[in-house]
Design an enzyme around this catalytic site. Sequence first.
Site, short mmCIF file in Angstrom:
data_model
loop_
_atom_site.label_atom_id
_atom_site.label_comp_id
_atom_site.label_asym_id
_atom_site.label_seq_id
_atom_site.Cartn_x
_atom_site.Cartn_y
_atom_site.Cartn_z
N ARG A 38 98.49 25.27 17.45
CA ARG A 38 98.05 26.67 17.38
C ARG A 38 98.85 27.45 16.33
O ARG A 38 98.31 28.33 15.66
CB ARG A 38 98.22 27.31 18.77
N LEU A 63 93.33 35.96 16.86
CA LEU A 63 93.25 34.80 17.74
C LEU A 63 93.27 35.28 19.19
O LEU A 63 94.11 36.11 19.55
CB LEU A 63 94.44 33.86 17.52
N SER A 64 92.36 34.76 20.00
CA SER A 64 92.39 35.09 21.44
C SER A 64 93.54 34.36 22.12
O SER A 64 94.13 33.43 21.55
CB SER A 64 91.06 34.70 22.09
N ALA A 65 93.86 34.77 23.34
CA ALA A 65 94.93 34.12 24.11
C ALA A 65 94.54 32.68 24.44
O ALA A 65 93.36 32.36 24.63
CB ALA A 65 95.19 34.89 25.40
N TYR A 69 90.72 30.73 25.34
CA TYR A 69 90.13 29.59 24.63
C TYR A 69 89.94 28.40 25.58
O TYR A 69 88.96 27.66 25.47
CB TYR A 69 91.00 29.19 23.46
#
Length: 410
Positions: A38, A63-65, A69
């Site tokens: 990540r 970016l989402s947490a 995801y």
Amino acid sequence: MGGAVSAGEDNDELIDNLKEAHYIRSDLVERAFRAIDRADYYLEEYRDNAYKDLAWRHGNIHLSAPCIYSEVMEALDLQPGLSFLNLGSGTGYLSTMVGLILGPFGVNHGVELHADVIEYAYQKLDLFIKTSDSFDKFEFCEPVFVAGNCLEIPPDSRQYDRVYCGAGVQREHESYMKNLLKVGGVLVLPLEEKLTKITRTGQNSWETKKIIAVSFAPLVQPRQDTNGKARTVPLPMFEVRSLQDLARLAIRHTLRATSGAPEGRSKGRVSFPGARAMHRYGPRFKRRRLHRRRVDSLILRDSAIPSLVELRAHGAPRESEDGEEEEEEGRGRGGRGGGNGGRRGKGVRGEEEQEDEEEQAARDEEDEEEEEKGKGEPQGEPPVNILRERILGLPLPEPLKMYLLYYREK
């Protein structure tokens, strides 16, 4: 949004935490998450925050947490060969993980509003293909991104097996999103503050499931051109692979499947239909051997069992003091049959000792196997990319070897 799990020291520890909290529940999703670091999708100065379960934004980059995801990947129920559309594809992190599962005969498209984010996504994709060893552990469906507003896709566009929208959707756009889905397909989106899974069960029938509460920025509404006409976003073409590319895929698959396997046999790590491209990634877990023991029972009458006096008269060695104490206790408890009870206790104890010895022997055998494996893998050295080494060892011209390696750096 995020903070559901503890931060990790590295990518693997973050995935361990997501598994422990049951956000990652399938081996397929776990392998994809472990294959892509990540932190590689963060700007260098923000990499220290990559392994926290938090969303990250810098300008248009977002970016989402990790927990979000994870839920998205599990809900999409991805399989090799499917078509996938990512609305608001962003950095390409999710699309790249999806591509590892779809394999070379899938379709992996993304629509992103900001042109600078698409440029960033292609930079990260190129870095992954050129430098990551994970690229050689999977057969990859490379994502293709187009710039535009995902609400401007023409209504007669092709449909997909799986669709994800990474921005908040209101009820008035729900039907528009459903129209992008094939019958039998799955749509995952934040619908009115709930991450929602919608399955198209028929031409006009749907099943809806709420997953978790989320908070996403809303979709950006389309703008009209200066001439008053609505703009449209053409989706990428469904491209057919060339014969040359298919040959490269076949050669790489064959070399990968036979690496390290006995002659004439492949490793056979495929665990589901159509997933020949998927190979287990990550730590190999030891399987404990099951030792089957056969116990034969023999019933003797009291008259057939010699007494202790008779045994000693024939030169039998004296039992240890502990054995005598147990025998006396057996006599005291069992009356006339006490002698037999003591011997039965002694027999059970002997059987337990035998089991302990067998278990210890099994553990020793496992330790020896681990030692043998360790001899060939010196600690402190990076793991060898077996596929790369096999390609470089082929009796082929250098340009052809580089083509098989996708011109990847070492």
